[in-house]
Design a protein around this motif. Sequence first.
Motif, PDB file in Angstrom:
ATOM      1  N   GLU A  12       0.810  -1.212   0.000  1.00  0.00           N
ATOM      2  CA  GLU A  12       0.000   0.000   0.000  1.00  0.00           C
ATOM      3  C   GLU A  12       0.849   1.270   0.000  1.00  0.00           C
ATOM      4  O   GLU A  12       0.306   2.375  -0.009  1.00  0.00           O
ATOM      5  N   ASP A 215       1.067  -9.071   7.168  1.00  0.00           N
ATOM      6  CA  ASP A 215       0.112  -9.164   6.069  1.00  0.00           C
ATOM      7  C   ASP A 215      -0.775  -7.931   5.929  1.00  0.00           C
ATOM      8  O   ASP A 215      -1.265  -7.640   4.834  1.00  0.00           O
ATOM      9  N   ASP A 216      -1.013  -7.217   7.031  1.00  0.00           N
ATOM     10  CA  ASP A 216      -1.950  -6.098   6.973  1.00  0.00           C
ATOM     11  C   ASP A 216      -1.566  -5.012   7.981  1.00  0.00           C
ATOM     12  O   ASP A 216      -2.316  -4.734   8.922  1.00  0.00           O
TER      13      ASP A 216
END
Length: 236
Positions: A12, A215-216
């Motif tokens: 991101e 992962d996030d």
Amino acid sequence: MQTAIQLWTLRELREPLSDVLDRISAAGYDGVEFAGIGDPGASRRALDETGLGIAGVHVQLEDLQSDSRTVENQARTLDAPSIVLPSLDDDHFASERAVESTATLLGMLDTEFDRPLLYHNHDHEFVPLGDGTAFDALVDRTTIDFEFDAGWAHAAGQDPAALIRRLDGRVPVVHLKDMTEEGEPTALGDGVVPLQAVVEAAREAGTEWLVFEHDDPEDPVDAIQAGIGGMRPLLE
């Protein structure tokens, strides 16, 4: 062991790769692991400019099967030490016959490339099978090496350190990932994965790269520093 960050953690972060690698280098990592090959020439130049090493590159199954020569040439340009298959569907581990077919598939893929093929686990490989798990059966039926994800193994109810020791000599890369009690990724040290035991087992098993992955993450920039900050004391 050398330290790296899996670039999936930073997916991101909307910056040029060269800027992302500058951040990683400044934080003090030894290298990175790619989530996809992208432009291997440009990536190789960016790595050279920062002095970062490369732990490996993730390549999806369809690409490995449909155009192995291109993948091999790209991995060579990138100078990746290994090609990592990041996942296979649940069906590949649903039965003894399925695991046997999966082992055959991985063995055939491994012969297609001029560098090792690694398999990266999640949690679904640890379904009960026979006297153990589908992952146990896969290890027994293959000679390939593994990129062992300690966080996902722990989320599946396994002892990641014990599994790394079992993979002695077959685990050149370990993903260091922490998880909550509920099996959700979290910052290193905030979860329940026995990180120190994982690192010690990896060292004993001959692991070359310890790769941080979240992962996030809430903030990918903060995750860069938090990752190396969590890894350093474990390696002392």
